[in-house]
Design a protein around this motif. Structure first.
Motif, mmCIF file in Angstrom:
data_model
loop_
_atom_site.group_PDB
_atom_site.id
_atom_site.type_symbol
_atom_site.label_atom_id
_atom_site.label_comp_id
_atom_site.label_asym_id
_atom_site.label_seq_id
_atom_site.Cartn_x
_atom_site.Cartn_y
_atom_site.Cartn_z
ATOM 1 N N ARG A 78 0.834 -1.211 0.096
ATOM 2 C CA ARG A 78 0.192 -0.057 0.048
ATOM 3 C C ARG A 78 0.823 1.360 0.005
ATOM 4 O O ARG A 78 0.450 2.252 -0.452
ATOM 5 N N LEU A 79 2.088 1.141 0.424
ATOM 6 C CA LEU A 79 2.939 2.305 0.544
ATOM 7 C C LEU A 79 4.196 2.175 -0.352
ATOM 8 O O LEU A 79 5.375 2.895 0.097
ATOM 9 N N SER A 80 4.005 1.301 -1.558
ATOM 10 C CA SER A 80 5.207 1.119 -2.311
ATOM 11 C C SER A 80 4.880 1.203 -3.667
ATOM 12 O O SER A 80 3.780 1.517 -4.092
ATOM 13 N N VAL A 81 6.193 1.566 -4.454
ATOM 14 C CA VAL A 81 5.972 1.515 -5.762
ATOM 15 C C VAL A 81 7.266 0.632 -6.285
ATOM 16 O O VAL A 81 7.768 0.129 -5.478
ATOM 17 N N TYR A 82 7.248 0.684 -7.462
ATOM 18 C CA TYR A 82 8.163 -0.621 -8.120
ATOM 19 C C TYR A 82 9.336 0.260 -8.680
ATOM 20 O O TYR A 82 9.398 1.282 -9.587
ATOM 21 N N ALA A 83 10.718 0.094 -8.063
ATOM 22 C CA ALA A 83 11.863 0.967 -8.373
ATOM 23 C C ALA A 83 12.786 0.060 -8.535
ATOM 24 O O ALA A 83 13.134 -1.016 -7.796
ATOM 25 N N PRO A 84 13.975 0.077 -9.397
ATOM 26 C CA PRO A 84 15.177 -0.643 -9.796
ATOM 27 C C PRO A 84 15.961 -0.683 -8.346
ATOM 28 O O PRO A 84 16.214 0.403 -8.027
ATOM 29 N N MET B 150 16.815 -4.676 -10.633
ATOM 30 C CA MET B 150 15.507 -5.365 -10.834
ATOM 31 C C MET B 150 14.318 -4.446 -10.345
ATOM 32 O O MET B 150 14.422 -3.985 -9.248
ATOM 33 N N PRO B 151 13.462 -4.228 -10.964
ATOM 34 C CA PRO B 151 12.320 -3.553 -10.343
ATOM 35 C C PRO B 151 11.774 -4.224 -9.185
ATOM 36 O O PRO B 151 11.356 -5.461 -9.144
ATOM 37 N N VAL B 152 11.662 -3.647 -7.933
ATOM 38 C CA VAL B 152 11.368 -4.438 -6.746
ATOM 39 C C VAL B 152 10.648 -3.258 -5.937
ATOM 40 O O VAL B 152 10.683 -2.041 -6.078
ATOM 41 N N ARG B 153 9.682 -3.856 -5.093
ATOM 42 C CA ARG B 153 8.740 -3.149 -4.354
ATOM 43 C C ARG B 153 9.433 -2.032 -3.358
ATOM 44 O O ARG B 153 10.382 -2.829 -2.499
ATOM 45 N N THR B 154 9.334 -0.965 -3.317
ATOM 46 C CA THR B 154 10.111 0.067 -2.584
ATOM 47 C C THR B 154 9.173 0.975 -1.864
ATOM 48 O O THR B 154 8.484 1.704 -2.544
ATOM 49 N N ILE B 155 9.293 1.342 -0.481
ATOM 50 C CA ILE B 155 8.284 1.995 0.050
ATOM 51 C C ILE B 155 8.604 3.566 -0.236
ATOM 52 O O ILE B 155 9.760 4.071 -0.529
ATOM 53 N N ASP C 119 11.778 9.300 -6.643
ATOM 54 C CA ASP C 119 12.529 9.459 -5.475
ATOM 55 C C ASP C 119 12.804 8.025 -4.646
ATOM 56 O O ASP C 119 13.796 7.994 -4.003
ATOM 57 N N ALA C 120 11.858 7.159 -4.681
ATOM 58 C CA ALA C 120 12.351 5.762 -4.534
ATOM 59 C C ALA C 120 13.440 5.044 -5.135
ATOM 60 O O ALA C 120 14.409 4.461 -4.295
ATOM 61 N N ALA C 121 13.306 5.282 -6.376
ATOM 62 C CA ALA C 121 14.644 4.784 -7.125
ATOM 63 C C ALA C 121 16.194 5.397 -6.695
ATOM 64 O O ALA C 121 17.058 4.956 -6.629
ATOM 65 N N VAL D 102 8.023 -8.405 -6.581
ATOM 66 C CA VAL D 102 8.167 -7.981 -7.933
ATOM 67 C C VAL D 102 7.111 -7.563 -8.651
ATOM 68 O O VAL D 102 5.993 -7.952 -8.171
ATOM 69 N N PRO D 103 7.196 -7.047 -10.005
ATOM 70 C CA PRO D 103 5.743 -6.859 -10.712
ATOM 71 C C PRO D 103 5.119 -7.926 -10.903
ATOM 72 O O PRO D 103 5.672 -9.172 -11.046
ATOM 73 N N PRO D 104 3.723 -7.903 -11.049
ATOM 74 C CA PRO D 104 2.983 -9.068 -11.670
ATOM 75 C C PRO D 104 3.411 -9.551 -12.843
ATOM 76 O O PRO D 104 4.014 -8.962 -13.850
ATOM 77 N N GLY D 105 3.547 -11.004 -13.054
ATOM 78 C CA GLY D 105 4.114 -11.652 -14.086
ATOM 79 C C GLY D 105 5.452 -11.885 -14.167
ATOM 80 O O GLY D 105 5.931 -12.650 -14.887
ATOM 81 N N THR D 106 6.279 -11.456 -13.306
ATOM 82 C CA THR D 106 7.569 -11.429 -12.998
ATOM 83 C C THR D 106 8.049 -12.906 -12.406
ATOM 84 O O THR D 106 7.409 -13.136 -11.464
ATOM 85 N N PRO D 107 8.865 -13.560 -12.923
ATOM 86 C CA PRO D 107 9.239 -14.891 -12.485
ATOM 87 C C PRO D 107 9.740 -14.555 -11.157
ATOM 88 O O PRO D 107 10.467 -13.724 -10.480
#
Length: 310
Positions: free
Chosen positions: A207-213, A217-222, A267-269, A296-301
């Motif tokens: 809820r408090l995250s975005v995907y940032a490298p 690798m794009p990963v959930r980052t608050i 900012d997260a990146a 990780v984003p949906p669909g990512t292994p």
């Protein structure tokens, strides 16, 4: 948040094993420090062979962070990381129990002028760092350098540990510990011109995250770093601990310029890049046992096995 008063219930027989464990840690902390580091490294390496699932997590993380390494070199890095984890246990005991005179000559804090300049006009500061094996000892050296800060506080289920952690953190840092999950006390402290110790690299609340490298690798980052800085009208001052040989160096960097921006993803990146740069000189001292690439984003292994997120 007031320090909890000692209560007789903390002497209940079911809590005796905790007191015994704390006593043993205190005794071990008085061993010569080189001996502690040697024991810690040895125990860590043994644990790294026995804890196969956790070793698999470290191996998967390092494969992402250092894809250029061959399998043999990566396994050596895995072993070295578990040795650092073992040392970190003894370093934590030193941070909690060692008197000032025993530590003072073993480390240095570089860049204090950046923190002082950031707070000179009464602004609050987020002392941004990451989860390193030297995290506790690094915070202790900040205290030795005269830096006062609020530690982030998470309640412990064990009543003895909950009581002692309050005393250890507040007794050293000079300011009350603040509840990690309550926004108002954090904002109030920042607006009062205080510093708050802050490590945003392990919270994965969607809820408090975005995907940032992070290491590509794009990963959930608050996004709470930018949010706290904005609400608290505070500056973000990164600092990172390192063990270099037998000594410790805590480096405080200049406050982040133009932060936060209008782009929470950028900012997260940016925060992730800063932590990556701090890992580079001491790659085995980062907390690779944590499943940092779990979100990780949906669909990512999936990195650690199982089904891809939807």
């Amino acid at each position: 948040m007031a320090v909890p008063v000692f209560q007789v219930r903390l002497l209940h027989p079911r809590l005796w094993p905790t007191w015994v464990g704390i006593g043993l840690v205190w005794l071990l902390s008085w061993l010569p420090i080189p001996v502690q580091m040697m024991l810690g490294a040895g125990l860590g390496r043994v644990a790294g062979r026995l804890l196969r699932r956790r070793r698999a997590v470290v191996r998967a993380n390092l494969a992402i962070a250092y894809p250029q390494l061959g399998e043999h070199d990566r396994e050596r890095l895995v072993d070295a990381h578990f040795a650092e984890l073992g040392r970190g246990i003894f370093e934590t005991a030193l941070a909690w129990f060692a008197p000032d005179w025993r530590l003072r000559r073993r480390g240095e804090v570089v860049g204090l002028e950046h923190l002082r300049a950031a707070m000179a006009d009464g602004s609050g500061v987020l002392l941004l760092t990451g989860h390193f094996t030297t995290l506790e000892i690094g915070a202790r050296f900040l205290c030795l350098a005269g830096v006062k800060f609020h530690a982030m506080y998470r309640p412990y289920n064990n009543a003895v540990m909950d009581h002692l952690m309050h005393h250890w953190r507040e007794g050293r840092s000079g300011l009350p510990a603040l509840p990690r999950d309550e926004l108002r006390p954090l904002v109030r402290a920042l607006r009062s011109g205080h510093a708050i110790w802050y490590a945003p690299d392990q919270t994965l609340d969607a809820r408090l995250s975005v995907y940032a490298p992070f290491f590509g690798m794009p990963v959930r980052t608050i996004t709470a770093t930018a949010r706290l800085a904005a609400l608290g009208r505070a500056r973000v001052v990164p600092y990172f601990p390192q063990r270099i040989g037998a000594r410790y160096r805590i480096t405080i960097l200049p406050p982040l310029a133009d932060f936060p921006s209008a782009d929470e993803c950028a900012d997260a990146a940016r925060i992730n890049r800063i932590i990556e740069e701090a890992i580079a000189p001491v790659p085995t001292q980062y907390f690779w046992v944590h499943k940092r690439f779990k979100g990780v984003p949906p669909g990512t292994p999936p990195v650690y096995g199982g089904s891809p997120p939807r």
